[in-house]
Write a protein that holds these residues in place. Structure first.
Motif, short mmCIF file in Angstrom:
data_model
loop_
_atom_site.label_atom_id
_atom_site.label_comp_id
_atom_site.label_asym_id
_atom_site.label_seq_id
_atom_site.Cartn_x
_atom_site.Cartn_y
_atom_site.Cartn_z
N ALA A 1 0.58 -1.21 -0.21
CA ALA A 1 -0.06 0.25 -0.10
C ALA A 1 0.89 1.42 -0.14
O ALA A 1 0.13 2.69 -0.48
CB ALA A 1 -0.78 -0.21 1.37
N GLY A 2 2.27 1.17 0.34
CA GLY A 2 3.07 2.19 -0.06
C GLY A 2 3.88 2.84 1.66
O GLY A 2 4.18 4.04 2.28
N LYS A 3 2.97 1.61 2.56
CA LYS A 3 3.26 2.27 4.20
C LYS A 3 4.88 2.30 4.26
O LYS A 3 5.40 3.93 4.77
CB LYS A 3 3.30 0.91 4.59
N SER A 4 5.23 1.98 4.17
CA SER A 4 7.48 2.19 3.97
C SER A 4 7.54 3.57 3.66
O SER A 4 8.50 3.98 3.45
CB SER A 4 7.63 1.32 3.52
N SER A 5 7.23 3.42 2.11
CA SER A 5 7.19 4.88 1.46
C SER A 5 6.75 6.10 2.14
O SER A 5 7.43 6.64 2.09
CB SER A 5 6.91 4.44 -0.01
N LEU A 6 5.82 5.95 2.15
CA LEU A 6 5.47 7.11 3.93
C LEU A 6 5.82 7.33 4.87
O LEU A 6 6.20 8.62 4.77
CB LEU A 6 3.37 6.94 4.21
N LEU A 7 6.60 6.47 5.59
CA LEU A 7 7.32 6.27 6.30
C LEU A 7 8.34 7.21 6.27
O LEU A 7 9.21 8.04 6.56
CB LEU A 7 7.85 5.20 7.07
N ALA A 8 9.36 7.57 5.02
CA ALA A 8 10.11 7.61 4.24
C ALA A 8 10.06 8.92 4.36
O ALA A 8 11.02 9.68 3.93
CB ALA A 8 10.83 6.64 3.16
N ALA A 9 9.14 9.55 3.41
CA ALA A 9 8.57 10.46 3.07
C ALA A 9 8.59 11.95 4.13
O ALA A 9 8.62 13.10 4.51
CB ALA A 9 7.23 10.94 1.68
N PHE B 1 5.05 -7.94 0.75
CA PHE B 1 6.05 -8.13 1.84
C PHE B 1 7.16 -7.56 1.87
O PHE B 1 8.39 -8.19 2.06
CB PHE B 1 5.82 -9.50 2.51
N THR B 2 7.73 -6.47 1.81
CA THR B 2 8.89 -5.83 1.37
C THR B 2 9.01 -5.69 2.88
O THR B 2 10.26 -5.70 3.26
CB THR B 2 8.67 -3.80 0.63
N THR B 3 8.51 -5.57 3.45
CA THR B 3 8.95 -4.80 5.25
C THR B 3 8.27 -6.26 6.19
O THR B 3 7.19 -6.84 5.73
CB THR B 3 7.54 -3.77 5.48
N LEU B 4 9.63 -6.87 6.28
CA LEU B 4 9.33 -7.74 7.27
C LEU B 4 9.66 -7.69 9.12
O LEU B 4 8.91 -8.67 9.57
CB LEU B 4 10.71 -8.98 6.57
N ASN B 5 10.15 -6.31 8.78
CA ASN B 5 10.02 -6.38 10.13
C ASN B 5 9.35 -5.00 10.49
O ASN B 5 9.37 -3.68 9.69
CB ASN B 5 11.04 -5.79 10.67
N PRO B 6 8.99 -4.12 11.37
CA PRO B 6 8.53 -2.94 12.13
C PRO B 6 9.56 -1.96 11.52
O PRO B 6 11.19 -2.18 12.09
CB PRO B 6 7.77 -2.70 13.09
N ILE C 1 3.83 -1.16 9.94
CA ILE C 1 3.94 -2.48 10.59
C ILE C 1 3.40 -2.91 9.51
O ILE C 1 3.01 -2.67 8.07
CB ILE C 1 2.24 -1.69 11.60
N PRO C 2 3.96 -4.37 9.23
CA PRO C 2 4.25 -4.97 8.23
C PRO C 2 2.74 -5.01 7.78
O PRO C 2 1.75 -5.48 8.08
CB PRO C 2 4.35 -6.07 8.53
N GLY C 3 2.37 -5.94 6.61
CA GLY C 3 1.39 -5.67 5.62
C GLY C 3 0.56 -6.75 6.52
O GLY C 3 0.82 -7.97 6.73
N LEU C 4 -1.35 -6.33 6.56
CA LEU C 4 -1.84 -7.29 6.84
C LEU C 4 -3.37 -7.70 5.75
O LEU C 4 -3.35 -7.00 5.33
CB LEU C 4 -3.44 -6.90 8.08
N ILE C 5 -2.57 -8.83 6.13
CA ILE C 5 -3.53 -9.69 4.71
C ILE C 5 -4.87 -10.52 5.24
O ILE C 5 -4.61 -10.90 6.80
CB ILE C 5 -2.42 -10.74 4.29
N GLU C 6 -6.20 -11.12 4.83
CA GLU C 6 -6.79 -12.07 5.36
C GLU C 6 -6.30 -13.33 6.36
O GLU C 6 -5.40 -14.16 6.05
CB GLU C 6 -7.78 -12.23 3.79
N GLY C 7 -6.87 -12.98 7.42
CA GLY C 7 -6.18 -14.35 7.67
C GLY C 7 -5.11 -14.08 9.28
O GLY C 7 -4.83 -15.32 9.56
N ALA C 8 -4.53 -12.81 8.50
CA ALA C 8 -3.33 -11.92 9.78
C ALA C 8 -3.75 -13.46 10.82
O ALA C 8 -2.80 -13.20 11.65
CB ALA C 8 -3.34 -10.94 9.52
N HIS C 9 -4.91 -12.67 11.66
CA HIS C 9 -4.72 -12.60 13.50
C HIS C 9 -5.00 -15.10 13.32
O HIS C 9 -4.87 -14.58 14.74
CB HIS C 9 -6.50 -12.30 13.32
#
Length: 327
Positions: free
Chosen positions: A170-178, A191-196, A213-221
């Motif tokens: 979704a671009g979470k790491s890019s947002l964090l860097a920006a 799953f570029t992000t393997l760790n917070p 936070i690494p991506g949440l796919i269906e069934g993550a819980h």
């Protein structure tokens, strides 16, 4: 540095030194007598929280930690030297559990907090302590007591003002860097992000911490994908920034999928303040962006912001909004 958020370790405090049974024996001195000193106390094992750590990886490679033993007492009423305390540094957000990994002992939420995990043994008494009017030459002395020893678990829950959540890519790491000074790994695959990842941003003389936070796919819980390993890190965040890739166009489905995973893990997560940001608006026409936002806004309750991390559009607006939600 590799990320590790759970580890099992063994801690052992130092034993107390033994008391001395010494008697004074010096040339030209007629009257001797007991002069044995006390043993020194054993060192304790103490955890201390620090701000510049964000992983427990050091404890993966060294799992046994022992404090110094107290020295034995000596003649001439000399007390043995106490053992040095062993200070173990842990990141903010570290929780200490008993061996069952369920019973919480201590929770570090502020920098500089200290917790004595294992207390050192007491030094034994020298024979001088047992001298009395009826016992002028006692041979009695005591040994030092053993230091405490435990097997414990350390668990890390990231502490951040804002937790960035969303589907993979979704671009979470890019947002964090920006918006921060962080330098996360960024690539165009899931799953570029393997760790917070943690980053700090400032705006209008105010500072906040963000966690990707690494991506949440269906069934993550239930343990599917990477999510179950990191859902617990969201619990510490004051506010959630829900990032959605607008190029997928099915915004409602993407939004509900992540929200359902939060709900299934803990309904408390749904009570947190939420900021919704539609990312990658540069990939589709402006007219379609407006249509998608209008349609999506009817389905949810909350303000919707837009962002293009590639073109750095609206970054200052996002930072200002994050500051207002976190302070």
């Amino acid at each position: 540095m590799k990320f590790l958020d759970q580890v099992k370790i063994y801690v052992k405090a130092g034993n107390g030194g033994d008391g001395s049974p010494s008697f004074r024996r010096e040339k030209f001195i007629e009257h001797g007598g007991p002069d044995g000193g006390d043993g020194g106390n054993g060192g304790s094992v103490i955890f201390k929280s620090v701000k510049n750590l964000n992983t427990l990886i050091d404890y993966r490679y060294q799992q046994h930690h022992k404090a110094e033993r107290g020295e034995n007492g000596m003649g001439q009423k000399r007390t043995g030297k106490s053992g040095e305390n062993l200070i173990l540094k842990v990141p903010l957000g570290t929780q200490v559990f008993e061996e069952d990994n369920k019973t919480l002992i201590y929770d570090f939420t502020k920098p500089g907090e200290k917790f004595v995990a294992a207390s050192g043994g007491k030094g034994g008494l020298g024979n001088t302590r047992f001298k009395s009017s009826t016992n002028r030459a006692p041979r009695k002395f005591t040994k030092g007591t053993n230091g405490e020893e435990f097997t414990i678990w350390l668990q890390l829950k990231t502490i951040a003002d804002i937790g960035i959540i969303g589907l993979p890519n979704a671009g979470k790491s890019s947002l964090l860097a920006a918006v921060t000074n962080a330098n996360p790994k960024i690539a165009n695959y899931q799953f570029t992000t393997l760790n917070p990842n943690l980053g700090v941003t400032s705006y209008d003389n105010k500072e906040i911490t963000l966690a990707d936070i690494p991506g949440l796919i269906e069934g993550a819980h239930e343990g599917i994908g990477l999510g179950i390993q990191f859902l617990k890190h969201i619990e510490r965040c004051k506010t959630l920034l829900h990032l959605i890739d607008i190029s997928n166009q099915d915004l409602e489905s993407a939004y509900n999928q992540v929200r359902n995973e939060l709900k299934n893990y803990s309904t408390e997560l749904l009570k947190k303040k939420e900021i919704i940001v539609l990312n990658k608006v540069d990939l589709i026409e402006e007219k379609l962006v407006k249509e998608l936002i209008e349609k999506f806004s009817k389905k949810i309750d909350g303000e919707i912001l837009t962002l293009s991390t590639l073109k750095k559009q609206s970054v200052l607006k996002i930072k200002a909004k994050l500051i207002s939600y976190a302070t």
